[in-house]
Design a protein around this motif. Structure first.
Motif, short mmCIF file in Angstrom:
data_model
loop_
_atom_site.label_atom_id
_atom_site.label_comp_id
_atom_site.label_asym_id
_atom_site.label_seq_id
_atom_site.Cartn_x
_atom_site.Cartn_y
_atom_site.Cartn_z
N ILE A 144 39.29 -62.73 40.94
CA ILE A 144 39.98 -62.87 39.65
C ILE A 144 40.74 -64.19 39.63
N ILE A 145 41.45 -64.50 40.72
CA ILE A 145 42.05 -65.82 40.88
C ILE A 145 41.02 -66.64 41.64
N ALA A 146 40.32 -67.50 40.92
CA ALA A 146 39.21 -68.25 41.51
C ALA A 146 39.70 -69.41 42.38
N ARG A 147 40.74 -70.10 41.91
CA ARG A 147 41.30 -71.22 42.67
C ARG A 147 42.59 -71.64 42.01
N GLU A 148 43.36 -72.45 42.73
CA GLU A 148 44.61 -72.99 42.20
C GLU A 148 44.45 -74.50 42.13
N ILE A 149 44.86 -75.08 41.00
CA ILE A 149 44.68 -76.52 40.80
C ILE A 149 45.95 -77.15 40.25
N ALA A 150 46.00 -78.47 40.31
CA ALA A 150 47.07 -79.22 39.66
C ALA A 150 46.48 -79.82 38.37
N VAL A 151 47.15 -79.62 37.26
CA VAL A 151 46.71 -80.18 35.99
C VAL A 151 47.40 -81.54 35.86
N LEU A 152 46.60 -82.59 35.77
CA LEU A 152 47.12 -83.95 35.75
C LEU A 152 47.32 -84.45 34.32
N ASP A 153 48.28 -85.33 34.14
CA ASP A 153 48.48 -86.00 32.85
C ASP A 153 47.57 -87.22 32.86
N ARG A 154 46.41 -87.10 32.25
CA ARG A 154 45.39 -88.15 32.30
C ARG A 154 45.92 -89.49 31.78
N ALA A 155 46.76 -89.45 30.77
CA ALA A 155 47.27 -90.69 30.18
C ALA A 155 48.09 -91.50 31.18
N LYS A 156 48.74 -90.83 32.11
CA LYS A 156 49.57 -91.52 33.09
C LYS A 156 48.74 -92.09 34.24
N LEU A 157 47.48 -91.72 34.31
CA LEU A 157 46.60 -92.22 35.37
C LEU A 157 45.83 -93.47 34.94
N GLY A 158 45.98 -93.85 33.69
CA GLY A 158 45.27 -95.02 33.19
C GLY A 158 44.42 -94.66 31.99
N PRO A 159 43.71 -95.64 31.46
CA PRO A 159 42.92 -95.38 30.25
C PRO A 159 41.83 -94.34 30.52
N THR A 160 41.55 -93.57 29.49
CA THR A 160 40.49 -92.58 29.59
C THR A 160 39.84 -92.40 28.22
N LEU A 161 38.57 -92.10 28.26
CA LEU A 161 37.79 -91.84 27.05
C LEU A 161 37.11 -90.50 27.24
N THR A 162 37.38 -89.56 26.34
CA THR A 162 36.78 -88.24 26.42
C THR A 162 35.58 -88.19 25.50
N ALA A 163 34.43 -87.87 26.09
CA ALA A 163 33.19 -87.74 25.33
C ALA A 163 32.82 -86.27 25.23
N VAL A 164 32.57 -85.82 24.01
CA VAL A 164 32.09 -84.47 23.76
C VAL A 164 30.62 -84.63 23.38
N VAL A 165 29.73 -84.12 24.23
CA VAL A 165 28.31 -84.40 24.10
C VAL A 165 27.54 -83.13 23.81
N GLU A 166 26.77 -83.14 22.73
CA GLU A 166 25.86 -82.04 22.43
C GLU A 166 24.49 -82.41 22.98
N VAL A 167 23.88 -81.48 23.69
CA VAL A 167 22.56 -81.74 24.29
C VAL A 167 21.61 -80.62 23.91
N SER A 168 20.45 -81.00 23.39
CA SER A 168 19.38 -80.04 23.11
C SER A 168 18.20 -80.34 24.03
N LEU A 169 17.63 -79.29 24.58
CA LEU A 169 16.49 -79.44 25.48
C LEU A 169 15.19 -79.19 24.73
N ASP A 170 14.09 -79.79 25.20
CA ASP A 170 12.77 -79.51 24.64
C ASP A 170 12.28 -78.14 25.09
N ARG A 171 12.26 -77.91 26.39
CA ARG A 171 11.84 -76.63 26.95
C ARG A 171 13.09 -75.81 27.20
#
Length: 161
Positions: A51-78
Motif C-alpha cells: 500500500i505504501i509503495a515508496r517514500e520520495i522527496a517532492v522537489l521544487d523544480r523551479a528552484k533547480l533551474g529552467p524546466t519545460l514540461t511536455a504533455v505528449v499524446e501518443v497513438s499507436l498503429d498496432r
C-alpha cells in the motif's frame, strides 16, 4: 488491493504520511491519536503489503533551474496487448519521462516529460518517437504554468476495502 482492509486509523496514518513522510513515529502517533507501537506496526504492515509503495522527496523544480514540461499524446498503429506493453516498457525507461498513462478514448497514451528547453525536447522526441514503426501520431502540448501538482492519492476517512 484484494484482501487488504484499511480502517479509519490506517487512513489517518496514510493522510499524514502523504503530507510529510519524514514525520517521526512519535509525532505520527500524536497526530493520528494512537500509540507509537500501534503506528509503527500499521506503517510496517502497509509497507509490506505494498500500500505504501515508496517514500520520495517532492522537489521544487523551479528552484533547480529552467524546466519545460511536455504533455505528449501518443497513438499507436498496432494496438495489441503486447504492443502496449512494449511501448510502456520503452517509454518508462526514459529518465525525462515522469509519468505515463494508457488512456481511452482518444490517444493510446499520455506521457509527461520534463526537459530543460526546446532543443532537449526535440532530441527526446527524435529518440522516442521518430524511430518507432508502431507510432501513428504524436501531439505535444507545453505547459506554460503549473497551477497544481500533487503526488498524493485521495484519502477518504472511511473504511476502505
Amino acid at each position: 488491493m484484494p484482501g487488504v482492509f484499511l480502517d479509519d486509523l490506517d487512513l489517518r496514518i496514510l493522510r499524514v504520511l502523504q503530507e510529510d513522510s519524514s514525520v517521526t513515529n512519535i509525532a505520527l502517533a500524536a497526530r493520528v491519536h494512537a500509540s507509537a507501537p500501534t503506528c509503527l506496526r500499521r506503517v510496517r504492515a502497509m509497507k509490506e503489503s505494498g500500500i505504501i509503495a515508496r517514500e520520495i522527496a517532492v522537489l521544487d523544480r523551479a528552484k533547480l533551474g529552467p524546466t519545460l514540461t511536455a504533455v505528449v499524446e501518443v497513438s499507436l498503429d498496432r494496438q495489441t496487448a503486447e504492443d502496449f506493453e512494449a511501448f510502456e516498457t520503452f517509454i518508462c525507461a526514459e529518465p525525462a519521462v515522469t509519468q505515463c498513462y494508457r488512456v481511452s478514448p482518444g490517444p493510446d497514451f499520455v506521457v509527461i516529460a520534463e526537459v530543460v528547453d526546446m532543443p532537449e525536447y526535440d532530441e527526446l522526441a527524435r529518440r522516442l518517437f521518430k524511430g518507432s514503426s508502431n507510432i501513428r501520431n504524436v501531439r505535444t502540448f507545453f505547459s506554460t504554468r503549473r497551477a497544481k501538482f500533487e503526488a498524493n492519492a485521495p484519502i477518504r476517512l472511511t473504511a476502505a476495502r
